[in-house]
Design a protein around this motif. Sequence first.
Motif, short mmCIF file in Angstrom:
data_model
loop_
_atom_site.label_atom_id
_atom_site.label_comp_id
_atom_site.label_asym_id
_atom_site.label_seq_id
_atom_site.Cartn_x
_atom_site.Cartn_y
_atom_site.Cartn_z
N GLY A 1 5.81 8.62 -6.33
CA GLY A 1 6.40 7.31 -6.56
C GLY A 1 7.37 7.27 -7.73
O GLY A 1 7.94 6.24 -8.03
N LYS A 2 7.58 8.39 -8.39
CA LYS A 2 8.51 8.47 -9.51
C LYS A 2 9.69 9.33 -9.10
O LYS A 2 9.54 10.31 -8.38
CB LYS A 2 7.83 9.06 -10.74
N VAL A 3 10.87 8.97 -9.59
CA VAL A 3 12.08 9.72 -9.26
C VAL A 3 12.52 10.50 -10.49
O VAL A 3 12.59 9.97 -11.59
CB VAL A 3 13.21 8.76 -8.82
N THR A 4 12.82 11.78 -10.29
CA THR A 4 13.35 12.63 -11.35
C THR A 4 14.76 13.08 -10.95
O THR A 4 15.12 13.01 -9.78
CB THR A 4 12.44 13.85 -11.58
N LYS A 5 15.53 13.53 -11.92
CA LYS A 5 16.91 13.93 -11.63
C LYS A 5 17.00 15.05 -10.60
O LYS A 5 17.95 15.10 -9.83
CB LYS A 5 17.63 14.37 -12.91
N TYR B 1 23.40 9.02 -10.38
CA TYR B 1 22.38 9.81 -9.68
C TYR B 1 21.63 8.90 -8.71
O TYR B 1 21.10 7.87 -9.12
CB TYR B 1 21.38 10.41 -10.66
N PHE B 2 21.58 9.31 -7.44
CA PHE B 2 20.84 8.56 -6.44
C PHE B 2 19.79 9.45 -5.80
O PHE B 2 20.07 10.60 -5.44
CB PHE B 2 21.78 8.03 -5.36
N ALA B 3 18.59 8.92 -5.66
CA ALA B 3 17.47 9.67 -5.06
C ALA B 3 17.83 10.03 -3.62
O ALA B 3 18.21 9.18 -2.84
CB ALA B 3 16.20 8.85 -5.11
N THR B 4 17.70 11.32 -3.30
CA THR B 4 18.03 11.79 -1.95
C THR B 4 17.02 12.78 -1.40
O THR B 4 17.03 13.07 -0.21
CB THR B 4 19.41 12.47 -1.93
N ASN B 5 16.17 13.35 -2.26
CA ASN B 5 15.29 14.43 -1.80
C ASN B 5 14.02 14.48 -2.63
O ASN B 5 13.94 15.22 -3.60
CB ASN B 5 16.05 15.76 -1.90
N SER B 6 13.03 13.69 -2.23
CA SER B 6 11.78 13.66 -2.98
C SER B 6 11.07 15.00 -2.91
O SER B 6 10.95 15.60 -1.85
CB SER B 6 10.85 12.57 -2.43
N GLY C 1 0.82 -1.21 0.00
CA GLY C 1 0.00 0.00 0.00
C GLY C 1 0.85 1.25 0.00
O GLY C 1 2.07 1.19 0.12
N TRP C 2 0.21 2.41 -0.10
CA TRP C 2 0.92 3.68 -0.17
C TRP C 2 1.82 3.90 1.03
O TRP C 2 2.95 4.35 0.89
CB TRP C 2 -0.09 4.83 -0.26
N VAL C 3 1.36 3.54 2.22
CA VAL C 3 2.16 3.76 3.42
C VAL C 3 3.46 2.97 3.35
O VAL C 3 4.53 3.49 3.64
CB VAL C 3 1.37 3.39 4.70
N SER C 4 3.40 1.71 2.92
CA SER C 4 4.62 0.90 2.82
C SER C 4 5.58 1.49 1.80
O SER C 4 6.77 1.58 2.03
CB SER C 4 4.27 -0.53 2.44
N GLU C 5 5.05 1.87 0.63
CA GLU C 5 5.90 2.47 -0.39
C GLU C 5 6.48 3.78 0.11
O GLU C 5 7.65 4.08 -0.11
CB GLU C 5 5.10 2.73 -1.67
N HIS C 6 5.69 4.56 0.80
CA HIS C 6 6.12 5.85 1.32
C HIS C 6 7.30 5.65 2.26
O HIS C 6 8.31 6.31 2.14
CB HIS C 6 4.95 6.52 2.05
N ASN C 7 7.18 4.73 3.18
CA ASN C 7 8.26 4.46 4.12
C ASN C 7 9.48 3.91 3.41
O ASN C 7 10.60 4.21 3.78
CB ASN C 7 7.79 3.49 5.20
N ASN C 8 9.30 3.09 2.38
CA ASN C 8 10.39 2.48 1.67
C ASN C 8 11.23 3.52 0.94
O ASN C 8 12.44 3.52 1.04
CB ASN C 8 9.87 1.42 0.70
#
Length: 124
Positions: free
Chosen positions: A95-99, A85-90, A30-37
Amino acid sequence: MKKLLLIAALATPLLSGCIVAVSDGEVEHGWVSEHNNWEKTQRNNRQKISQLNIGTDYQSVLNSFNTPDFTELVKKGNTVYQVLYFATNSKHSDGKVTKDECTPLVFKDAKLIGFGETAMSEIL
């Protein structure tokens, strides 16, 4: 299998108001699990990046992280630059990562020369 079906059939009247789910081994969190991940992943990435030293070998850095979100490779003259490039600051909890949500790690001839926008300016 027949015993499992029999147990399920007998237990069904006891489960009024409950949902019984049968899975084929795949789980959609669910969203909460993805959010925490993703928060955990980004926190771990920030922590690992903060411990990096100039001159660290490209393969060593790659081995200590999960798969980069983006990569770039460019050759200028005889020098090869690699950027991980590593995700560090949403910025968008979609749920998508941009540069623009990532920290770039810049390598010159397979050695870390820095990270962040200042390091990127070295190769632009």
